[in-house]
Design a protein around this motif. Structure first.
Motif, mmCIF file in Angstrom:
data_model
loop_
_atom_site.group_PDB
_atom_site.id
_atom_site.type_symbol
_atom_site.label_atom_id
_atom_site.label_comp_id
_atom_site.label_asym_id
_atom_site.label_seq_id
_atom_site.Cartn_x
_atom_site.Cartn_y
_atom_site.Cartn_z
ATOM 1 N N VAL A 182 -16.484 -3.804 -3.504
ATOM 2 C CA VAL A 182 -16.553 -3.016 -4.728
ATOM 3 C C VAL A 182 -15.447 -1.967 -4.619
ATOM 4 O O VAL A 182 -15.460 -1.143 -3.696
ATOM 5 C CB VAL A 182 -17.932 -2.341 -4.882
ATOM 6 C CG1 VAL A 182 -17.952 -1.458 -6.117
ATOM 7 C CG2 VAL A 182 -19.029 -3.391 -4.921
ATOM 8 N N PRO A 183 -14.468 -1.996 -5.522
ATOM 9 C CA PRO A 183 -13.372 -1.031 -5.410
ATOM 10 C C PRO A 183 -13.847 0.391 -5.727
ATOM 11 O O PRO A 183 -14.768 0.576 -6.520
ATOM 12 C CB PRO A 183 -12.350 -1.511 -6.445
ATOM 13 C CG PRO A 183 -13.103 -2.370 -7.379
ATOM 14 C CD PRO A 183 -14.281 -2.911 -6.631
ATOM 15 N N PRO A 184 -13.241 1.376 -5.091
ATOM 16 C CA PRO A 184 -13.597 2.766 -5.393
ATOM 17 C C PRO A 184 -13.378 3.060 -6.882
ATOM 18 O O PRO A 184 -12.483 2.500 -7.513
ATOM 19 C CB PRO A 184 -12.631 3.588 -4.535
ATOM 20 C CG PRO A 184 -12.171 2.641 -3.466
ATOM 21 C CD PRO A 184 -12.214 1.283 -4.076
ATOM 22 N N ALA A 185 -14.212 3.946 -7.433
ATOM 23 C CA ALA A 185 -14.139 4.260 -8.859
ATOM 24 C C ALA A 185 -12.797 4.873 -9.248
ATOM 25 O O ALA A 185 -12.317 4.670 -10.370
ATOM 26 C CB ALA A 185 -15.281 5.207 -9.234
ATOM 27 N N ASP A 186 -12.177 5.606 -8.322
ATOM 28 C CA ASP A 186 -10.923 6.266 -8.671
ATOM 29 C C ASP A 186 -9.693 5.416 -8.334
ATOM 30 O O ASP A 186 -8.572 5.902 -8.338
ATOM 31 C CB ASP A 186 -10.830 7.632 -7.969
ATOM 32 C CG ASP A 186 -10.835 7.498 -6.450
ATOM 33 O OD1 ASP A 186 -11.238 6.428 -5.936
ATOM 34 O OD2 ASP A 186 -10.434 8.470 -5.786
ATOM 35 N N TRP A 187 -9.892 4.134 -8.065
ATOM 36 C CA TRP A 187 -8.790 3.226 -7.720
ATOM 37 C C TRP A 187 -7.878 3.061 -8.941
ATOM 38 O O TRP A 187 -8.332 2.666 -10.014
ATOM 39 C CB TRP A 187 -9.369 1.886 -7.313
ATOM 40 C CG TRP A 187 -8.349 0.906 -6.835
ATOM 41 C CD1 TRP A 187 -7.413 0.299 -7.588
ATOM 42 C CD2 TRP A 187 -8.169 0.434 -5.516
ATOM 43 N NE1 TRP A 187 -6.660 -0.537 -6.837
ATOM 44 C CE2 TRP A 187 -7.097 -0.475 -5.553
ATOM 45 C CE3 TRP A 187 -8.802 0.683 -4.323
ATOM 46 C CZ2 TRP A 187 -6.648 -1.130 -4.428
ATOM 47 C CZ3 TRP A 187 -8.348 0.010 -3.210
ATOM 48 C CH2 TRP A 187 -7.284 -0.882 -3.265
ATOM 49 N N PRO A 188 -6.590 3.354 -8.804
ATOM 50 C CA PRO A 188 -5.688 3.185 -9.954
ATOM 51 C C PRO A 188 -5.397 1.697 -10.202
ATOM 52 O O PRO A 188 -5.554 0.859 -9.312
ATOM 53 C CB PRO A 188 -4.412 3.910 -9.509
ATOM 54 C CG PRO A 188 -4.452 3.856 -8.017
ATOM 55 C CD PRO A 188 -5.911 3.879 -7.634
ATOM 56 N N ILE A 232 0.867 -1.181 0.000
ATOM 57 C CA ILE A 232 0.000 0.000 0.000
ATOM 58 C C ILE A 232 0.895 1.219 0.000
ATOM 59 O O ILE A 232 1.761 1.369 0.860
ATOM 60 C CB ILE A 232 -0.933 0.005 1.233
ATOM 61 C CG1 ILE A 232 -1.846 -1.223 1.189
ATOM 62 C CG2 ILE A 232 -1.727 1.304 1.295
ATOM 63 C CD1 ILE A 232 -2.664 -1.421 2.434
ATOM 64 N N ASP A 233 0.716 2.069 -0.989
ATOM 65 C CA ASP A 233 1.493 3.301 -1.092
ATOM 66 C C ASP A 233 0.778 4.367 -0.277
ATOM 67 O O ASP A 233 -0.273 4.872 -0.668
ATOM 68 C CB ASP A 233 1.617 3.721 -2.554
ATOM 69 C CG ASP A 233 2.518 4.928 -2.735
ATOM 70 O OD1 ASP A 233 2.751 5.668 -1.756
ATOM 71 O OD2 ASP A 233 2.994 5.127 -3.861
ATOM 72 N N ALA A 284 -9.942 -1.652 0.976
ATOM 73 C CA ALA A 284 -10.449 -2.479 -0.125
ATOM 74 C C ALA A 284 -9.385 -3.492 -0.568
ATOM 75 O O ALA A 284 -9.712 -4.637 -0.879
ATOM 76 C CB ALA A 284 -10.868 -1.592 -1.299
ATOM 77 N N ALA A 285 -8.136 -3.084 -0.567
ATOM 78 C CA ALA A 285 -7.055 -3.995 -0.956
ATOM 79 C C ALA A 285 -6.933 -5.141 0.045
ATOM 80 O O ALA A 285 -6.755 -6.304 -0.335
ATOM 81 C CB ALA A 285 -5.736 -3.236 -1.057
ATOM 82 N N ILE A 286 -7.018 -4.836 1.316
ATOM 83 C CA ILE A 286 -6.943 -5.873 2.352
ATOM 84 C C ILE A 286 -8.145 -6.822 2.225
ATOM 85 O O ILE A 286 -7.988 -8.038 2.269
ATOM 86 C CB ILE A 286 -6.872 -5.238 3.754
ATOM 87 C CG1 ILE A 286 -5.535 -4.508 3.915
ATOM 88 C CG2 ILE A 286 -7.057 -6.288 4.840
ATOM 89 C CD1 ILE A 286 -5.451 -3.609 5.121
#
Length: 180
Positions: free
Chosen positions: A34-40, A11-12, A23-25
């Motif tokens: 559901v990942p955030p829309a702005d997730w790179p 995680i940066d 969300a990553a965890i």
């Protein structure tokens, strides 16, 4: 999930938000949020080099790049540092040069009188790891007071030490950087 059930997660903290980290965890444990829309997009992970990537072809007397790596990985850290130094200077070094190099070494000092004792693990490890019937990897010429490694084995040791630098987690004594 990675092999053995371990999870590797990066995680940066400068660019990822708290929500992205959570969300990553959750995703790592299969909770499928559901990942955030702005997730790179995730960065591609570089594969780690593995000792199995080293050649098992005979270099000399049964030694291969792989067995040389196994040898240095099994050495005590002090013996590994001395063997690395002799390899770095081309495979031949006087007793005095090695002693003085390590006597004042900033991160891995070895007292003048202890170099010989430090190197005892080289013979012991070679008996366990080295090829049957091979001559000593590190030869000592008592008359000339020199350490010698065969030229063909110096090249293999150089490749093995490069792998050791890439994978210090595989070395006896835990992760440690190269002795310089």
């Amino acid at each position: 999930m990675t092999e053995g059930g371990l999870v590797r997660l990066t995680i940066d903290t400068e660019t990822d938000t708290y929500e992205q980290a959570i969300a990553a965890i959750q995703a790592a444990y299969g909770l499928r949020p559901v990942p955030p829309a702005d997730w790179p997009e995730a960065r591609a992970v570089e594969p780690r080099p593995d000792p199995q990537d080293l050649s098992s072809d005979d270099i000399r007397d049964g030694w291969s790049d792989r067995t040389l790596f196994q040898m240095i990985a099994s050495l005590m850290p002090g013996a590994r540092a001395v063997l690395r130094r002799i390899t770095e200077v081309g495979g031949t070094a006087s007793y005095e040069d090695v002693q003085h190099y390590f006597a004042s070494h900033p991160t891995a000092p070895i007292p003048l009188a202890r170099i010989g004792g430090t190197l005892t693990s080289v013979k012991a490890v070679q008996r366990c790891i080295g090829p049957d019937g091979a001559g000593p990897l590190l030869q000592r010429d008592e008359r000339a007071r020199r350490y010698c490694i065969d030229d063909t084995l110096v090249a293999g040791l150089t490749r093995a030490f490069a792998m050791a630098d890439a994978r210090p987690d595989l070395l006896r004594g835990g992760p440690a950087g190269p002795a310089t």
